[in-house]
Design an enzyme around this catalytic site. Structure first.
Site, mmCIF file in Angstrom:
data_model
loop_
_atom_site.group_PDB
_atom_site.id
_atom_site.type_symbol
_atom_site.label_atom_id
_atom_site.label_comp_id
_atom_site.label_asym_id
_atom_site.label_seq_id
_atom_site.Cartn_x
_atom_site.Cartn_y
_atom_site.Cartn_z
ATOM 1 C CG HIS A 1 -1.977 0.994 1.153
ATOM 2 N ND1 HIS A 1 -2.024 1.864 2.085
ATOM 3 C CD2 HIS A 1 -2.994 1.153 0.321
ATOM 4 C CE1 HIS A 1 -3.347 2.613 1.899
ATOM 5 N NE2 HIS A 1 -3.830 2.166 0.788
ATOM 6 C CE LYS B 1 -1.287 4.887 -1.628
ATOM 7 N NZ LYS B 1 -2.003 4.568 -0.111
ATOM 8 C CG ASP C 1 17.811 12.972 -10.642
ATOM 9 O OD1 ASP C 1 17.910 11.851 -11.476
ATOM 10 O OD2 ASP C 1 17.910 14.113 -11.313
ATOM 11 C CG HIS D 1 -7.589 8.299 0.043
ATOM 12 N ND1 HIS D 1 -6.018 8.250 -0.398
ATOM 13 C CD2 HIS D 1 -8.067 7.133 0.078
ATOM 14 C CE1 HIS D 1 -5.902 6.961 -0.540
ATOM 15 N NE2 HIS D 1 -6.835 6.125 -0.073
ATOM 16 C CE LYS E 1 -3.858 6.639 2.859
ATOM 17 N NZ LYS E 1 -5.310 6.213 2.795
ATOM 18 C CG ASP F 1 -0.839 16.865 23.075
ATOM 19 O OD1 ASP F 1 -1.834 17.051 22.997
ATOM 20 O OD2 ASP F 1 -0.224 15.897 23.964
#
Length: 400
Positions: free
Chosen positions: A146, A148, A153, A318, A320, A325
């Site tokens: 999952h 990404k 370079d 979508h 995450k 704090d």
């Protein structure tokens, strides 16, 4: 009568096989694939929340690549934006830039054989990640890569929630506006993104490039304290738990799928008991069956304990993120659900510099302003059918 008994027996055997396959596959994976531990680094970050802005920057950086581009996505579609992406990778490969593209076999199932052949013919190194295989077919069908991650370079990295496809630009007529978080990274932490890509590439292809010094260059320090956290269905629960238990005043959780483990659920209740202001932001519209129903197993108790639950109204949320704090935040690929914690390969970025954490918090609450609050009476007026869906969703929640 005999036929019925045979069907029941076959069903029992099938369910037993699934359980044994999954348990044995999980055990074998945990034993064979270690989770790397990356150190605290310094660097700089840019946060993208809009797909058009991200793609504009992302494509421009790939266009400028002179040495190599390493890319890992969970989802790559085969739509118009994907074809633009493929054409760019083919162009760079023909310019003698080394291009490697690794995609999850399930998540990128819509990629056509024609597109893959065209990529390979142009010189792009392509491979699927997490192919299902015997003897643990059921387990490997469910364990997904999952992550990404992109490295350009060895100097610029990307990590976050966006994949490649038109829906990430808000062009899906059902889901509408797409809200996500993605980081552009510079500095020493890019080395860890590269190392993780090479580990995933080796696992997928058996090609070991880990000792190739060409992929690692001298990188500058930065103003932000960053740590890359990689997980293989084992440590993510503990990472999230440490964040929840650390909260003293405020805890913000953004996730498209809220299906916490029992330990995390209890930790959230404990945080509310000690006076922490807990905010959970999730989409109103689900993009997968049963995911929203599974969340309702936890939501009533949280609402009764004083938790603020916000439903993103203007499309699909979508992103995450976990923000604690104004002292630390986590942005990455791991959802606040059992699949991310116990099945998927994930990668997250912990940032411990107050200025960036405050910026992430401000971004979170800008999204909250586009939400409607979920109240307890919304839960109580659900139909018997909806409650039945919750029961089914709770049973299959580890696989959602």
């Amino acid at each position: 009568m005999l036929a019925t008994l045979i069907v029941i027996l076959l069903l029992i055997i099938f369910i037993a096989w699934l359980a044994i396959d999954f348990a044995a596959g999980k055990r074998a994976m945990l034993q064979s694939i270690p989770e790397p531990k990356y150190p605290s680094r310094t660097g700089s970050l840019q946060l993208f929340t809009n797909g058009n802005h991200l793609y504009e920057d992302y494509f421009a950086e790939i266009e400028k690549a002179t040495s190599f581009v390493h890319i890992l996505f969970y989802v790559v579609q085969d739509d118009d934006i994907s074809k633009k992406f493929f054409a760019l990778l083919e162009k760079k490969a023909k310019q003698n830039v080394e291009v490697r593209l690794l995609v999850d076999w399930i998540g990128s199932a819509k990629m056509t054989l024609k597109s893959i052949r065209s990529l390979k013919a142009s010189g792009v190194h392509f491979s699927y990640s997490h192919l299902p295989k015997f003897p643990y077919l059921f387990y490997t069908l469910n364990a997904r890569n999952h992550r990404k991650v992109t490295i350009v370079d060895g100097k610029i990295g990307y990590i976050g929630g966006f994949n490649i496809g038109q829906e990430y630009l808000g062009l899906n007529p059902v889901l509408g506006n797409w809200k996500d978080y993605h980081l552009k990274m510079k500095g020493k932490a890019v080395e860890d993104l590269e190392m993780q890509f090479l580990l995933d590439w080796k696992r997928a292809t058996s090609e070991d490039l880990l000792d190739c010094s060409d992929y690692f260059c001298s990188l500058p320090e930065g103003d932000l304290e960053i740590r890359i956290m990689s997980s293989e269905g084992k440590s993510l629960e503990s990472d999230f738990l440490s964040l929840v238990e650390r909260a003293q005043k405020e805890l913000c959780i953004g996730t498209p799928y809220f299906v916490p483990s029992q330990r995390l659920f209890q930790a959230l209740l404990d945080a509310l008991k000690r006076g922490v202001s807990v905010h959970i932001l999730m989409p109103m519209k689900p993009d997968h069956k049963f995911v929203k129903d599974a969340a309702f197993a936890y939501i009533p108790a949280l609402l009764e304990a004083g938790c603020h639950i916000h439903q993103y109204y203007y499309g699909f949320y979508h992103a995450k993120a976990v923000i604690v704090d104004e002292s630390v935040c986590d942005i990455g690929t791991g959802n606040f659900d059992k699949r991310s914690m116990f099945l998927n390969s994930e990668i997250n970025c912990f940032i411990s510099t107050a200025s960036f954490v405050k910026y992430a918090r401000d971004t979170f609450f800008q999204n909250v302003d586009e939400c409607t609050p979920l109240e307890l009476y919304h839960i109580e007026k659900r139909t018997l059918f909806e409650k039945g869906k919750e029961m089914v969703a709770t049973w299959v929640s580890p696989f959602l």
